[in-house]
Design a protein around this motif. Structure first.
Motif, PDB file in Angstrom:
ATOM      1  N   LEU A 128     -43.332 -14.367 -31.110  1.00 31.63           N
ATOM      2  CA  LEU A 128     -42.062 -14.429 -30.366  1.00 31.63           C
ATOM      3  C   LEU A 128     -41.336 -15.671 -30.848  1.00 31.63           C
ATOM      4  CD1 LEU A 128     -40.105 -13.723 -27.947  1.00 31.63           C
ATOM      5  CD2 LEU A 128     -41.500 -15.287 -26.585  1.00 31.63           C
ATOM      6  N   ALA A 129     -40.089 -15.508 -31.262  1.00 36.49           N
ATOM      7  CA  ALA A 129     -39.290 -16.691 -31.631  1.00 36.49           C
ATOM      8  C   ALA A 129     -37.807 -16.349 -31.527  1.00 36.49           C
ATOM      9  CB  ALA A 129     -39.619 -17.160 -33.042  1.00 36.49           C
ATOM     10  N   VAL A 130     -37.031 -17.369 -31.178  1.00 31.87           N
ATOM     11  CA  VAL A 130     -35.572 -17.247 -31.053  1.00 31.87           C
ATOM     12  C   VAL A 130     -34.965 -18.406 -31.844  1.00 31.87           C
ATOM     13  CG1 VAL A 130     -33.655 -17.421 -29.389  1.00 31.87           C
ATOM     14  CG2 VAL A 130     -35.708 -16.118 -28.789  1.00 31.87           C
ATOM     15  N   GLY A 136     -32.458 -21.055 -24.826  1.00 35.82           N
ATOM     16  CA  GLY A 136     -32.043 -21.381 -23.461  1.00 35.82           C
ATOM     17  C   GLY A 136     -30.939 -20.489 -22.917  1.00 35.82           C
ATOM     18  N   GLN A 137     -30.749 -19.300 -23.529  1.00 40.37           N
ATOM     19  CA  GLN A 137     -29.703 -18.385 -23.051  1.00 40.37           C
ATOM     20  C   GLN A 137     -30.288 -17.056 -22.593  1.00 40.37           C
ATOM     21  OE1 GLN A 137     -26.081 -18.237 -25.563  1.00 40.37           O
ATOM     22  NE2 GLN A 137     -27.143 -19.677 -26.890  1.00 40.37           N
ATOM     23  N   GLY A 138     -31.596 -17.032 -22.433  1.00 39.51           N
ATOM     24  CA  GLY A 138     -32.219 -15.819 -21.906  1.00 39.51           C
ATOM     25  C   GLY A 138     -32.666 -14.808 -22.956  1.00 39.51           C
ATOM     26  N   GLY A 140     -35.162 -15.102 -25.273  1.00 40.87           N
ATOM     27  CA  GLY A 140     -36.627 -15.001 -25.259  1.00 40.87           C
ATOM     28  C   GLY A 140     -37.085 -14.135 -24.082  1.00 40.87           C
ATOM     29  N   SER A 141     -36.502 -14.366 -22.903  1.00 47.74           N
ATOM     30  CA  SER A 141     -36.864 -13.569 -21.711  1.00 47.74           C
ATOM     31  C   SER A 141     -36.522 -12.100 -21.935  1.00 47.74           C
ATOM     32  CB  SER A 141     -36.106 -14.063 -20.478  1.00 47.74           C
ATOM     33  OG  SER A 141     -36.267 -15.448 -20.327  1.00 47.74           O
ATOM     34  N   ASN A 167     -47.411 -26.311 -26.673  1.00 46.03           N
ATOM     35  CA  ASN A 167     -46.100 -25.642 -26.590  1.00 46.03           C
ATOM     36  C   ASN A 167     -45.717 -25.410 -25.122  1.00 46.03           C
ATOM     37  OD1 ASN A 167     -43.795 -24.141 -26.946  1.00 46.03           O
ATOM     38  ND2 ASN A 167     -44.698 -22.682 -28.380  1.00 46.03           N
ATOM     39  N   ARG A 169     -42.885 -25.617 -23.598  1.00 46.65           N
ATOM     40  CA  ARG A 169     -41.646 -24.865 -23.347  1.00 46.65           C
ATOM     41  C   ARG A 169     -41.946 -23.364 -23.205  1.00 46.65           C
ATOM     42  NH1 ARG A 169     -35.879 -24.943 -24.504  1.00 46.65           N
ATOM     43  NH2 ARG A 169     -35.265 -22.801 -24.930  1.00 46.65           N
ATOM     44  N   ARG A 172     -43.930 -22.614 -20.046  1.00 46.81           N
ATOM     45  CA  ARG A 172     -43.110 -22.626 -18.819  1.00 46.81           C
ATOM     46  C   ARG A 172     -42.410 -21.274 -18.647  1.00 46.81           C
ATOM     47  NH1 ARG A 172     -40.185 -27.345 -19.659  1.00 46.81           N
ATOM     48  NH2 ARG A 172     -38.406 -26.120 -20.354  1.00 46.81           N
ATOM     49  N   TYR A 174     -43.393 -18.354 -19.926  1.00 47.27           N
ATOM     50  CA  TYR A 174     -44.373 -17.300 -19.618  1.00 47.27           C
ATOM     51  C   TYR A 174     -44.794 -17.370 -18.140  1.00 47.27           C
ATOM     52  CZ  TYR A 174     -44.683 -17.307 -24.740  1.00 47.27           C
ATOM     53  OH  TYR A 174     -44.387 -17.281 -26.078  1.00 47.27           O
ATOM     54  N   ARG A 176     -43.103 -18.566 -15.655  1.00 47.72           N
ATOM     55  CA  ARG A 176     -41.974 -18.167 -14.804  1.00 47.72           C
ATOM     56  C   ARG A 176     -41.892 -16.647 -14.675  1.00 47.72           C
ATOM     57  NH1 ARG A 176     -37.046 -17.108 -16.029  1.00 47.72           N
ATOM     58  NH2 ARG A 176     -37.201 -17.969 -18.123  1.00 47.72           N
TER      59      ARG A 176
HETATM   60  C1  LIG Z   1     -40.193 -20.056 -26.663  1.00 47.10           C
HETATM   61  C2  LIG Z   1     -38.865 -19.414 -27.071  1.00 47.10           C
HETATM   62  C3  LIG Z   1     -39.152 -18.037 -27.681  1.00 47.10           C
HETATM   63  C4  LIG Z   1     -38.003 -19.224 -25.832  1.00 47.10           C
HETATM   64  O1  LIG Z   1     -36.825 -18.529 -26.188  1.00 47.10           O
HETATM   65  P1  LIG Z   1     -35.456 -18.733 -25.374  1.00 47.10           P
HETATM   66  O2  LIG Z   1     -34.496 -17.725 -25.855  1.00 47.10           O
HETATM   67  O3  LIG Z   1     -35.051 -20.155 -25.429  1.00 47.10           O
HETATM   68  O4  LIG Z   1     -35.975 -18.361 -23.924  1.00 47.10           O
HETATM   69  P2  LIG Z   1     -35.080 -18.199 -22.595  1.00 47.10           P
HETATM   70  O5  LIG Z   1     -33.690 -18.658 -22.842  1.00 47.10           O
HETATM   71  O6  LIG Z   1     -35.254 -16.809 -22.086  1.00 47.10           O
HETATM   72  O7  LIG Z   1     -35.816 -19.167 -21.604  1.00 47.10           O
HETATM   73  C5  LIG Z   1     -35.884 -20.557 -21.888  1.00 47.10           C
HETATM   74  C6  LIG Z   1     -35.310 -21.342 -20.733  1.00 47.10           C
HETATM   75  O8  LIG Z   1     -33.924 -21.105 -20.663  1.00 47.10           O
HETATM   76  C7  LIG Z   1     -33.579 -20.748 -19.329  1.00 47.10           C
HETATM   77  N1  LIG Z   1     -32.551 -19.698 -19.366  1.00 47.10           N
HETATM   78  C8  LIG Z   1     -32.777 -18.368 -19.381  1.00 47.10           C
HETATM   79  N2  LIG Z   1     -31.603 -17.712 -19.381  1.00 47.10           N
HETATM   80  C9  LIG Z   1     -30.641 -18.634 -19.400  1.00 47.10           C
HETATM   81  C10 LIG Z   1     -29.236 -18.587 -19.441  1.00 47.10           C
HETATM   82  N3  LIG Z   1     -28.569 -17.410 -19.449  1.00 47.10           N
HETATM   83  N4  LIG Z   1     -28.560 -19.743 -19.499  1.00 47.10           N
HETATM   84  C11 LIG Z   1     -29.223 -20.940 -19.507  1.00 47.10           C
HETATM   85  N5  LIG Z   1     -30.569 -21.037 -19.461  1.00 47.10           N
HETATM   86  C12 LIG Z   1     -31.260 -19.915 -19.399  1.00 47.10           C
HETATM   87  C13 LIG Z   1     -34.800 -20.153 -18.737  1.00 47.10           C
HETATM   88  O9  LIG Z   1     -34.789 -20.329 -17.335  1.00 47.10           O
HETATM   89  C14 LIG Z   1     -35.886 -20.929 -19.406  1.00 47.10           C
HETATM   90  O10 LIG Z   1     -36.140 -22.077 -18.671  1.00 47.10           O
HETATM   91  P3  LIG Z   1     -37.622 -22.628 -18.550  1.00 47.10           P
HETATM   92  O11 LIG Z   1     -37.920 -23.222 -19.914  1.00 47.10           O
HETATM   93  O12 LIG Z   1     -37.559 -23.623 -17.485  1.00 47.10           O
HETATM   94  O13 LIG Z   1     -38.508 -21.436 -18.285  1.00 47.10           O
HETATM   95  C15 LIG Z   1     -38.079 -20.295 -28.081  1.00 47.10           C
HETATM   96  O14 LIG Z   1     -37.960 -21.591 -27.535  1.00 47.10           O
HETATM   97  C16 LIG Z   1     -38.716 -20.407 -29.446  1.00 47.10           C
HETATM   98  O15 LIG Z   1     -38.461 -19.582 -30.337  1.00 47.10           O
HETATM   99  N6  LIG Z   1     -39.532 -21.456 -29.663  1.00 47.10           N
HETATM  100  C17 LIG Z   1     -40.163 -21.676 -30.972  1.00 47.10           C
HETATM  101  C18 LIG Z   1     -41.211 -20.619 -31.274  1.00 47.10           C
HETATM  102  C19 LIG Z   1     -42.216 -20.488 -30.151  1.00 47.10           C
HETATM  103  O16 LIG Z   1     -42.649 -21.470 -29.556  1.00 47.10           O
HETATM  104  N7  LIG Z   1     -42.617 -19.231 -29.886  1.00 47.10           N
HETATM  105  C20 LIG Z   1     -43.621 -18.922 -28.874  1.00 47.10           C
HETATM  106  C21 LIG Z   1     -44.965 -18.915 -29.524  1.00 47.10           C
HETATM  107  S1  LIG Z   1     -46.227 -18.432 -28.369  1.00 47.10           S
END
Ligand SMILES: CC(C)(COP(=O)(O)OP(=O)(O)OC[C@H]1O[C@@H](n2cnc3c(N)ncnc32)[C@H](O)[C@@H]1OP(=O)(O)O)[C@@H](O)C(=O)NCCC(=O)NCCS
Length: 202
Positions: A128-130, A136-138, A140-141, A167, A169, A172, A174, A176
């Motif tokens: 999983l990666a974004v 932080g825009q949802g 990953g979720s 990791n 971030r 947190r 997962y 949630r």
């Molecule tokens: C981990 C990862 C996939 C998360 O992706 P993301 O798109 O940032 O995830 P989300 O935006 O859905 O959630 C991240 C945070 O943003 C917040 N968020 C979700 N939707 C949001 C929105 N519309 N606006 C602002 N913030 C939001 C979430 O509440 C979440 O907060 P939390 O960290 O307190 O839980 C990304 O950081 C990544 O690619 N990291 C590097 C690779 C990695 O670590 N992969 C996982 C390996 S196991």
């Protein structure tokens, strides 16, 4: 970004998408795979991606797109599918790097055993990666929700994922959405855990 700008769709069987798969696979491992596979990492992974029936196949991938641009990826499969996956697709695609990759995989065999041990009913989220600029825009979720839908449709009873202990971030996120830690590796009293197995009942 508006929620309506985001599309989650299955991986296509193309060279370009194979390169994207390699890119996000490497991001998910914090650069670990590129170090392990060496300079030919992208070439090898994008080649093996085109083959069906193994864990790095286009069949396992879902991509997130914003305004037609790929910005993230998730991949996964059931424990049952894993049992029937080809185990030598990567080695075949590795060509002249085959010995280097086999050697490294042998060195990290105990960790690979942990990563590839699944419980009955598991749907395992492998990568999983974004993109950082879209974090932080949802997205990953949304990718996790899409793979959860795929998991439910396959009849799986739990989602599982491995995450680096450092990791926080990703952990947190997962937690949630309902994941809890069920195992750690290494699991001795003397070594600090490097990897956490987290699961979410479906
Ligand atoms: C981990 C990862 C996939 C998360 O992706 P993301 O798109 O940032 O995830 P989300 O935006 O859905 O959630 C991240 C945070 O943003 C917040 N968020 C979700 N939707 C949001 C929105 N519309 N606006 C602002 N913030 C939001 C979430 O509440 C979440 O907060 P939390 O960290 O307190 O839980 C990304 O950081 C990544 O690619 N990291 C590097 C690779 C990695 O670590 N992969 C996982 C390996 S196991």
């Amino acid at each position: 970004m508006n929620a309506s700008d985001l599309t989650i769709r299955p991986g296509k069987r193309t060279d370009d998408e194979g390169k994207k798969f390699a890119y996000y696979m490497n991001q998910a491992s914090d650069g670990g795979f590129k170090k392990m596979f060496g300079k030919r990492f992208e070439e090898i992974v994008s080649k093996v991606y085109l083959e069906p029936n193994h864990d790095l196949s286009y069949e396992t991938a879902l991509f997130a797109e914003v305004a037609g641009r790929i910005v993230g990826m998730v991949s996964g499969y059931t424990a049952e599918q894993y049992q029937h996956f080809s185990k030598d697709a990567l080695s075949r695609a590795s060509g002249r790097s085959r010995f280097r990759i086999s050697f490294i995989l042998a060195l990290i065999a105990p960790m690979m055993r942990f990563l590839h041990t699944y419980d009955e009913g598991d749907y395992y989220v492998e990568f999983l990666a974004v993109d950082g600029a879209f974090g932080g825009q949802g997205i990953g979720s949304s990718l996790l929700q899409a793979i959860e839908d795929r998991a439910r449709a396959s009849g799986a009873t739990q989602l599982s994922i491995d995450v680096a202990a450092r990791n926080t971030r990703a952990q947190r996120l997962y937690k949630r959405i309902g994941f809890t830690v069920i195992r750690r590796w290494p699991c001795t009293r003397w070594l600090r855990a490097n990897i956490l197995r987290m699961t979410k009942p479906l």
